[in-house]
Scaffold this motif. Structure first.
Motif, PDB file in Angstrom:
ATOM      1  N   SER A  21       0.835  -1.187  -0.036  1.00 20.08           N
ATOM      2  CA  SER A  21      -0.077   0.086  -0.116  1.00 20.08           C
ATOM      3  C   SER A  21       0.946   1.271   0.119  1.00 20.08           C
ATOM      4  N   ALA A  22       1.848   1.288   0.743  1.00 20.18           N
ATOM      5  CA  ALA A  22       2.760   2.610   0.929  1.00 20.18           C
ATOM      6  C   ALA A  22       3.654   2.434  -0.142  1.00 20.18           C
ATOM      7  N   GLY A  23       4.325   1.146  -0.373  1.00 16.19           N
ATOM      8  CA  GLY A  23       5.517   1.203  -1.315  1.00 16.19           C
ATOM      9  C   GLY A  23       4.950   1.705  -2.695  1.00 16.19           C
ATOM     10  N   CYS A  24       3.675   1.310  -3.183  1.00 13.92           N
ATOM     11  CA  CYS A  24       3.413   1.816  -4.618  1.00 13.92           C
ATOM     12  C   CYS A  24       3.319   3.285  -4.717  1.00 13.92           C
ATOM     13  N   SER A  31       9.125   8.828  -8.238  1.00 15.52           N
ATOM     14  CA  SER A  31       9.599   8.789  -9.798  1.00 15.52           C
ATOM     15  C   SER A  31       8.868   9.796 -10.580  1.00 15.52           C
ATOM     16  N   ALA A  32       7.861  10.651 -10.082  1.00 16.30           N
ATOM     17  CA  ALA A  32       7.271  11.608 -10.893  1.00 16.30           C
ATOM     18  C   ALA A  32       8.180  12.670 -11.065  1.00 16.30           C
ATOM     19  N   GLY A  33       8.201  13.334 -12.179  1.00 18.43           N
ATOM     20  CA  GLY A  33       8.957  14.459 -12.783  1.00 18.43           C
ATOM     21  C   GLY A  33      10.299  13.656 -13.477  1.00 18.43           C
ATOM     22  N   GLY A  34      10.560  12.717 -13.117  1.00 16.28           N
ATOM     23  CA  GLY A  34      11.850  12.281 -13.931  1.00 16.28           C
ATOM     24  C   GLY A  34      13.313  12.249 -13.165  1.00 16.28           C
ATOM     25  N   LEU A  35      13.064  13.425 -12.139  1.00 20.96           N
ATOM     26  CA  LEU A  35      14.401  13.560 -11.429  1.00 20.96           C
ATOM     27  C   LEU A  35      15.156  12.772 -10.906  1.00 20.96           C
ATOM     28  N   LEU A 208       0.858   2.364  -8.832  1.00 22.61           N
ATOM     29  CA  LEU A 208       2.386   1.730  -9.468  1.00 22.61           C
ATOM     30  C   LEU A 208       1.968   1.423 -10.858  1.00 22.61           C
ATOM     31  N   HIS A 209       0.830   1.123 -11.503  1.00 28.62           N
ATOM     32  CA  HIS A 209       0.783   0.765 -12.936  1.00 28.62           C
ATOM     33  C   HIS A 209       0.934   2.079 -13.591  1.00 28.62           C
ATOM     34  N   PRO A 210       0.156   3.174 -13.248  1.00 27.51           N
ATOM     35  CA  PRO A 210       0.198   4.497 -14.145  1.00 27.51           C
ATOM     36  C   PRO A 210       1.724   4.973 -14.234  1.00 27.51           C
ATOM     37  N   ALA A 211       2.620   4.548 -13.163  1.00 25.92           N
ATOM     38  CA  ALA A 211       4.015   5.147 -13.143  1.00 25.92           C
ATOM     39  C   ALA A 211       5.127   4.162 -14.044  1.00 25.92           C
ATOM     40  N   ARG A 212       4.473   2.974 -14.321  1.00 25.86           N
ATOM     41  CA  ARG A 212       5.750   2.053 -14.941  1.00 25.86           C
ATOM     42  C   ARG A 212       5.936   2.261 -16.171  1.00 25.86           C
TER      43      ARG A 212
END
Length: 539
Positions: A21-24, A31-35, A208-212
């Motif tokens: 739950s928290a890890g996702c 990871s958002a923004g790619g930095l 998680l899936h939207p970020a993969r």
């Protein structure tokens, strides 16, 4: 073991252990923004099992070793020496992929208590922002709720038996409520669920899936974490096993343990952070003697009432024939609603066993079906049941490694009912629940009481029923407790004391158990942790 050569799995800015739950949430936000580059290690597989995404599928996942750790406690002395089954998710999404979908945050008083214990930044108003940011409530946004967050929150379908339960609770003095997650928790009503369009909305689905698709995020499944590598007081990498190969992934900035109330403390223990005597007994070099690692374990214990129904209107009756099962499937396929979307609590109640209490101390889950225990076949007769649990237990337990091998099952001791307050509260809660189940609005549906049974007329008999039948509500917490006292494992920034570059961010950090189901709070912890980590990265 310490000197064995390891295959190199690469270096990342952040390494997250556990895609629950928290890890996702952390994987998405960091990871958002790619930095920043992010690696996620998950001991279980991809969440492709059909039963994960069908809400009622939790019954099929309850004892599936492919996606479930299937832990159990040591013999519990106050429960007639019984071992209590402890299912936990071992799959992308963690326990949010196998749980009962009930969306409850806890009481404002819980988080005010956290702040009063010295955890600045964790008051009710502080965490409300993160609950709202996470929430995509079908009812839309208001001052208490979010309407466009990633976590789908939906209303269930209604049912005449559930309506009768709500009316029975109203008859016994509880107000009806539409919102257990507002300013006041007390009352009776339907539970909202972590679902969207008739499908489970796990943390993996939501975050998680939207970020993969991002190039800076890598997810390792079937990756069993062994230990954190510590060098000169800093966490620098994680050793894990995958496909029979021992590998290491390096962290340039931080490692965040999000492996849950059992996983996070046992990883710390294998890494040399924990009770010195325990570590030495398993040949693990003691880096820091930390008695609090794996201590202060808390959980919700539940006792139940089971009733034989007068009418064939329960889920039990829908599953007695192949035609009935086909109808259930078609209803879900065509409407994305109905019986197959029901949570492990269709409706519920929160009430006080003592009028002098400031807020409810027990919770009820009502379900319009019945079984001997979750995961078993439904009863062959029409039936329904309700469970009562104490919200703020005083009993404390431990989780301890039994070997330096990460594949070894830990020893879990809950010590359920070891505190007199817990025994008294469970008894009082069961007595009031029983009064609700016998109240006039439910009488047209009441054929016979199966549990505790008509012979259980004294307090001693009811207590015997609790000791013989009570089980967990699946809410273990607090084994890497946040606080400012010497036994606290992490500070209010979730940093592991005495180690740089290492945090814990999951239910293990809860100073005290929240008053309700824990998944919503676990997601909130992931949301808040991500902001804390990113702010520290910029500092």
């Amino acid at each position: 073991m310490q000197g064995t050569e390891l295959d190199d799995a690469g270096a990342f800015d952040f390494v997250i252990v556990g895609a629950g739950s928290a890890g996702c949430v952390l994987a998405n936000r960091l990871s958002a923004g790619g930095l920043h580059s992010v690696a996620v290690l998950e001991a279980g597989p991809e969440d492709r099992d059909f039963w994960i995404h069908l809400p009622l599928g939790y019954a099929k996942l309850f004892r599936n070793p492919r996606v479930n750790w299937m832990f159990e406690t040591a013999p519990e002395s106050e429960l007639n020496g019984r071992r209590v089954y402890q299912p936990r998710g071992k799959v992308l999404g963690g326990s949010s992929s196998i749980n009962g979908l009930v969306y409850i945050r806890g009481q404002r008083e819980d988080f005010e208590h956290w702040r009063q214990l010295g955890n600045s930044g964790w008051s009710a108003d502080d965490v409300l922002h993160y609950f709202r940011r996470a929430e995509g409530n079908i009812r839309g946004a208001d001052d208490q709720h979010g309407g466009d967050g990633p976590l789908g929150v939906s209303d269930p379908h209604t049912h005449e038996l559930t309506e009768a339960f709500i009316a029975a609770a109203e008859h016994e003095g509880l107000p009806r409520t539409r919102d257990f997650n507002g300013l006041v928790q007390e009352g009776v009503g339907y539970f909202q669920t972590t679902s969207r369009n008739g499908r489970r909305c796990s943390a993996a689905v939501a975050y998680l899936h939207p970020a993969r698709k991002r190039q800076n995020l890598k997810v390792f499944t079937d990756a069993l974490t062994d230990r954190v590598i510590l060098s000169d007081g800093r966490a620098t990498g994680v050793v894990f096993r995958r496909g029979g190969i021992r590998q290491v992934v390096h962290a340039r900035r931080e490692i965040i343990l999000a492996a849950g109330a059992y996983g996070s403390p046992t990883i710390l223990q294998r890494s040399g952070l924990g009770p010195a005597e325990l570590l030495s007994s398993h040949g693990i070099p003691v880096i820091h003697d930390m008695p609090g690692v794996g201590s202060d374990l808390q959980d919700h214990l539940q006792a139940r009432c089971v009733v034989r129904c007068t009418k064939p209107i329960t889920l039990n009756d829908m599953t007695t024939s192949m035609i009935g099962k086909v109808r259930l499937g078609l209803e879900w396929l065509l409407t994305r609603s109905g019986w197959l979307t029901i949570a492990a609590g269709h409706a519920g109640a929160f009430f006080r066993t003592d009028a002098r209490l400031a807020s409810p101390d027990v919770q009820v889950h009502f379900i319009p079906f019945s079984t001997d225990k979750m995961g078993d076949s439904l009863h062959p007769f029409p039936g329904f049941m309700a469970h009562v649990c104490q919200l703020r237990p005083e009993s404390r337990g431990t989780v301890r490694i039994t070997s330096s091998d990460p594949g070894a099952v830990p020893e879990i001791r809950m010590n359920y009912l070891s505190a007199e307050t817990d025994r008294a509260t469970m008894l009082a809660g069961l007595k009031r629940l029983r009064a609700i189940m016998h109240a006039p609005p439910l009488r047209p549906y009441f054929a016979a009481e199966v549990e505790p049974g008509p012979d259980a007329v004294t307090d001693d008999a009811l207590m015997a029923h609790i000791r013989a039948k009570a089980s967990t509500v699946y809410h273990p917490t607090s084994t890497c407790r946040m606080g400012s006292d010497p036994r606290a494992v992490v500070d209010s920034g979730l940093r592991v004391r005495g180690v740089d570059g290492l945090r814990v961010a999951d239910c293990a950090i809860m100073p005290t158990l929240v008053s309700g189901n824990t998944n919503a709070a676990a997601i909130m912890i992931g949301e808040k942790a991500s902001d804390i980590i990113l702010a520290d990265t910029k500092a």
